[in-house]
Write an enzyme that holds these catalytic residues in place. Structure first.
Site, PDB file in Angstrom:
ATOM      1  N   ASN A   9       1.494  -0.108   7.991  1.00 29.10           N
ATOM      2  CA  ASN A   9       0.948   0.546   6.910  1.00 29.10           C
ATOM      3  C   ASN A   9       0.014  -0.394   6.098  1.00 29.10           C
ATOM      4  OD1 ASN A   9       0.083   2.070   4.476  1.00 29.10           O
ATOM      5  ND2 ASN A   9       2.097   1.345   3.489  1.00 29.10           N
ATOM      6  N   TRP A  10      -1.240  -0.351   6.549  1.00 29.88           N
ATOM      7  CA  TRP A  10      -2.362  -1.384   6.212  1.00 29.88           C
ATOM      8  C   TRP A  10      -2.764  -0.975   4.769  1.00 29.88           C
ATOM      9  CZ3 TRP A  10      -6.700  -1.013  10.543  1.00 29.88           C
ATOM     10  CH2 TRP A  10      -5.922  -1.438  11.900  1.00 29.88           C
ATOM     11  N   LYS A  11      -2.199  -0.100   4.071  1.00 31.49           N
ATOM     12  CA  LYS A  11      -2.626   0.016   2.640  1.00 31.49           C
ATOM     13  C   LYS A  11      -4.296   0.187   2.409  1.00 31.49           C
ATOM     14  CE  LYS A  11       2.000  -1.534   1.443  1.00 31.49           C
ATOM     15  NZ  LYS A  11       2.787  -2.153   0.560  1.00 31.49           N
ATOM     16  N   HIS A  94       5.030   7.419  -0.284  1.00 31.99           N
ATOM     17  CA  HIS A  94       5.310   5.811  -0.240  1.00 31.99           C
ATOM     18  C   HIS A  94       5.520   5.237  -1.861  1.00 31.99           C
ATOM     19  CE1 HIS A  94       4.309   1.457  -0.005  1.00 31.99           C
ATOM     20  NE2 HIS A  94       4.507   1.624   0.940  1.00 31.99           N
ATOM     21  N   GLU A  96       4.231   3.234  -3.613  1.00 31.09           N
ATOM     22  CA  GLU A  96       3.185   2.799  -4.369  1.00 31.09           C
ATOM     23  C   GLU A  96       2.218   4.233  -4.868  1.00 31.09           C
ATOM     24  OE1 GLU A  96       2.428  -1.187  -2.065  1.00 31.09           O
ATOM     25  OE2 GLU A  96       1.316   0.479  -1.504  1.00 31.09           O
ATOM     26  N   GLU A 166      12.685   2.747   2.035  1.00 34.37           N
ATOM     27  CA  GLU A 166      12.176   1.414   1.218  1.00 34.37           C
ATOM     28  C   GLU A 166      12.691   1.141  -0.029  1.00 34.37           C
ATOM     29  OE1 GLU A 166       7.911   1.933   0.439  1.00 34.37           O
ATOM     30  OE2 GLU A 166       8.242   3.910  -0.723  1.00 34.37           O
ATOM     31  N   GLY A 172       6.494  -5.561  -1.158  1.00 29.07           N
ATOM     32  CA  GLY A 172       5.196  -6.481  -1.534  1.00 29.07           C
ATOM     33  C   GLY A 172       5.793  -7.590  -2.004  1.00 29.07           C
ATOM     34  N   SER A 212       9.690  -4.907   3.573  1.00 34.21           N
ATOM     35  CA  SER A 212       9.181  -6.094   3.859  1.00 34.21           C
ATOM     36  C   SER A 212       9.870  -6.775   5.069  1.00 34.21           C
ATOM     37  CB  SER A 212       9.433  -7.064   2.690  1.00 34.21           C
ATOM     38  OG  SER A 212       8.812  -6.808   1.523  1.00 34.21           O
ATOM     39  N   GLY A 233       4.378  -3.597   6.227  1.00 32.43           N
ATOM     40  CA  GLY A 233       3.313  -3.650   5.295  1.00 32.43           C
ATOM     41  C   GLY A 233       2.413  -4.949   5.652  1.00 32.43           C
ATOM     42  N   GLY A 234       2.510  -5.938   5.182  1.00 30.70           N
ATOM     43  CA  GLY A 234       1.566  -7.253   5.089  1.00 30.70           C
ATOM     44  C   GLY A 234       1.707  -7.748   6.546  1.00 30.70           C
TER      45      GLY A 234
END
Length: 249
Positions: A9-11, A94, A96, A166, A172, A212, A233-234
């Site tokens: 998930n590149w956001k 998600h 966010e 999640e 994050g 994460s 994510g990251g």
């Protein structure tokens, strides 16, 4: 046996040129993956990622979808639009989106149903806040969110859905649930599916961990029997890191 699925998930990251560069670097690293490999990218990157991923085992995903076929929904994209762009998967609900953009259990359900009807594979996110876990409500919350998200789907349609657990407190933050915590909560989700749709459906649905996951913890998490992959994510923004997650079993 459920085939694992690792989805990045590149956001809100990567221009079209940067996206193409990342996929081209990633493709040779993951070509022998035994799991499904997906990158869920910003809409502006669809064309370049689709082109860069042509002939590889990397599938294109989106980060949201609207539930209406068309209409006065400024800034939104319909399932048919995503399909026309070559999208195969879509992240829905998600944390966010829930936190910053007013996503609710009801709209998650509507978006999930629209995605399934269009032939997209939804990656439906469920999870609890930190104070909810500390108060002992984790199981009730993830079961409720799961049942709400899938309302109105047939058992066969549910089989096609991917669920991402999640823990919101781990998104994050660099924190992560322990391997055992993640496995236990994903087991709760699977038991909820079994009660609602039967064991065959529950055994077929792939449930990811989305808190994460990274090269340092992927092996322990993926060794757990209930965990079928990760929503990353990251670690998905750098080809070597994402490839390490995809390949490290």
């Amino acid at each position: 046996m459920r085939k694992p699925i690792i989805a990045g998930n590149w956001k809100m990251n990567k221009t079209p040129a940067e996206a193409a560069e990342l996929v081209k670097a990633l493709a040779p690293l993951v070509r022998d993956a035994v799991c499904d490999v997906v990158v869920c990218v910003p809409a502006v990157d669809f064309d370049t990622v689709k082109e860069a991923a042509e002939g590889t085992n990397i599938r294109l995903g989106a980060q949201n979808v609207h539930y209406a076929a068309s209409g006065a929904y400024t800034g939104e994209l319909s399932a048919a639009m995503l399909k026309a762009c070559g999208v195969a998967y879509v992240v829905i609900g998600h944390s966010e989106r829930r936190q910053y953009f007013g996503e609710t259990d009801k709209t998650v359900n509507l978006r999930t149903r629209a995605a399934v009807a269009a032939g997209l594979v939804p990656i439906v996110c469920v999870g609890e806040l930190k104070d909810e876990r500390e108060s002992g409500y984790t199981d009730a919350i993830v079961e409720y969110q799961t049942r709400m998200a899938l309302t109105g789907l047939t058992p066969d349609e549910v089989k096609s859905v991917v669920i991402a657990y999640e823990p919101v407190w781990a998104i994050g933050t660099g924190l992560t649930a322990t391997d055992e915590q993640a496995n236990e909560t994903i087991g709760v989700i699977r038991k909820a599916l079994e009660r609602q749709y039967g064991k065959a459906v529950a055994d077929a649905v792939r449930i990811q961990y989305g808190g994460s996951m990274n090269p340092g913890n992927v092996r322990g998490l993926m060794a757990q029997p209930e965990i079928d992959g990760g929503l990353i994510g990251g670690a998905s923004l750098k080809a070597p890191d994402f490839a390490a997650v995809v390949l490290d079993r």
